[in-house]
Design an enzyme around this catalytic site. Structure first.
Site, mmCIF file in Angstrom:
data_model
loop_
_atom_site.group_PDB
_atom_site.id
_atom_site.type_symbol
_atom_site.label_atom_id
_atom_site.label_comp_id
_atom_site.label_asym_id
_atom_site.label_seq_id
_atom_site.Cartn_x
_atom_site.Cartn_y
_atom_site.Cartn_z
ATOM 1 N N ASP A 18 -59.860 -9.451 -43.270
ATOM 2 C CA ASP A 18 -59.118 -10.711 -43.337
ATOM 3 C C ASP A 18 -57.614 -10.484 -43.270
ATOM 4 O O ASP A 18 -57.132 -9.345 -43.349
ATOM 5 C CB ASP A 18 -59.496 -11.478 -44.617
ATOM 6 C CG ASP A 18 -59.449 -10.606 -45.872
ATOM 7 O OD1 ASP A 18 -58.931 -9.474 -45.799
ATOM 8 O OD2 ASP A 18 -59.930 -11.054 -46.916
ATOM 9 N N ASN B 126 -64.035 -15.509 -57.985
ATOM 10 C CA ASN B 126 -64.930 -16.647 -57.725
ATOM 11 C C ASN B 126 -66.074 -16.260 -56.776
ATOM 12 O O ASN B 126 -66.781 -17.125 -56.289
ATOM 13 C CB ASN B 126 -64.136 -17.836 -57.163
ATOM 14 C CG ASN B 126 -63.458 -17.496 -55.841
ATOM 15 O OD1 ASN B 126 -63.652 -16.411 -55.293
ATOM 16 N ND2 ASN B 126 -62.665 -18.422 -55.329
ATOM 17 N N GLU C 288 -64.449 -18.439 -49.278
ATOM 18 C CA GLU C 288 -64.404 -19.063 -50.596
ATOM 19 C C GLU C 288 -65.708 -19.813 -50.882
ATOM 20 O O GLU C 288 -66.459 -20.141 -49.957
ATOM 21 C CB GLU C 288 -63.230 -20.057 -50.634
ATOM 22 C CG GLU C 288 -61.865 -19.420 -50.411
ATOM 23 C CD GLU C 288 -61.320 -18.712 -51.655
ATOM 24 O OE1 GLU C 288 -62.110 -18.188 -52.460
ATOM 25 O OE2 GLU C 288 -60.089 -18.682 -51.801
#
Ligand code: GLP
Length: 241
Positions: free
Chosen positions: A67, A136, A143
């Site tokens: 990324d 998370n 995400e």
């Protein structure tokens, strides 16, 4: 899934580096999928030592990073281009032309992401993909969401990721709001996956991702369905598993 509990960060880093080193020795032209973040810094240090002692030769290796922040140019100190040069590429004999990181400096997200996905495909896919894990459950910058993104895509970073990553920027306002990331489908196509996590702050997400239900709200949980995954965590990160 192989779940390995290392004694501490140094042990986790050495064991993870050994797996990557084994891939390079087995196939000097292997395609490495690489990750950024604090977690893999120690394993990159170990790979540099292996290079310096003549154990490893990166001259035939090709790499694809997971990324990159959208909007940062390649020389920005918080860009993942910069991180990779600093922690690995400039310290070993990998050919810079064979290193790939999504082009965050290209504002045309669709073109940048399509080109990246195509470059991975044209290289024949990734042999071993290294992953850290966000608090998370994000992998790359995928995400928590209602579904698993298939391909390299542009994501809106969540507030929790922006806050977590702001420690590396001068202020939270400087953290980019978006990133280009391999999709979950891109990651799942890697032939082998290696996940590293350390510290008590990762204990809950390690438990949820690798021992909880598979759900896109914990993106890393999909790795439970991959046929060849090794998770290496230190004792603190394993404490709740
Ligand atoms: C970033 C990266 C992830 C990384 C995560 C965890 O958001 N995009 O690839 O796994 O942070 O980072 P750290 O290892 O610093 O906890």
């Amino acid at each position: 899934m192989e779940f390995v509990v290392a004694k501490d960060y140094a042990d986790m880093s050495r064991q993870a580096a050994d797996l990557i080193a084994a891939c390079i020795k087995e196939n000097p032209n292997c395609k490495l999928g690489l990750a950024t973040g604090s977690t893999p810094e120690g394993l990159y240090d170990e790979l540099v030592v292996d290079f310096e002692t003549g154990e490893l030769d990166f001259s035939g290796v090709t790499s694809f990073n997971l990324d990159e922040y959208r909007g940062l140019d390649h020389d920005h100190e918080q860009s993942y281009h910069y991180f990779m040069r600093k922690h690995l590429f400039d310290a070993v004999n990998i050919d810079p032309a064979n290193t790939h990181v999504p082009d965050g400096s290209n504002p045309d997200a669709a073109t940048a992401c399509r080109a990246y996905e195509e470059a991975i495909r044209a290289a024949g896919g990734i042999d071993i993909q290294l992953l850290g894990i966000g608090h998370n459950g994000h992998i790359g910058f995928n995400e928590p969401a209602a579904d698993f993104p298939k391909y390299t895509n542009c994501v809106d970073l969540t507030e929790s990721t922006i806050n977590a990553n702001s420690r590396l920027f001068d202020s939270v306002e400087e953290v980019p709001l978006q990133a280009y990331t391999m999709g979950i489908g891109t990651i799942m196509k890697a032939r082998k996956i290696l996940v590293v996590a350390n510290g008590s702050g990762k204990a809950a997400i390690v438990r949820d991702a690798f021992f909880g239900p598979v759900t896109p709200f914990v993106p890393a949980s999909i790795l439970q369905f991959h046929p060849d995954v090794t998770v290496i965590v230190d004792e603190q990160a394993a404490a709740l598993s």
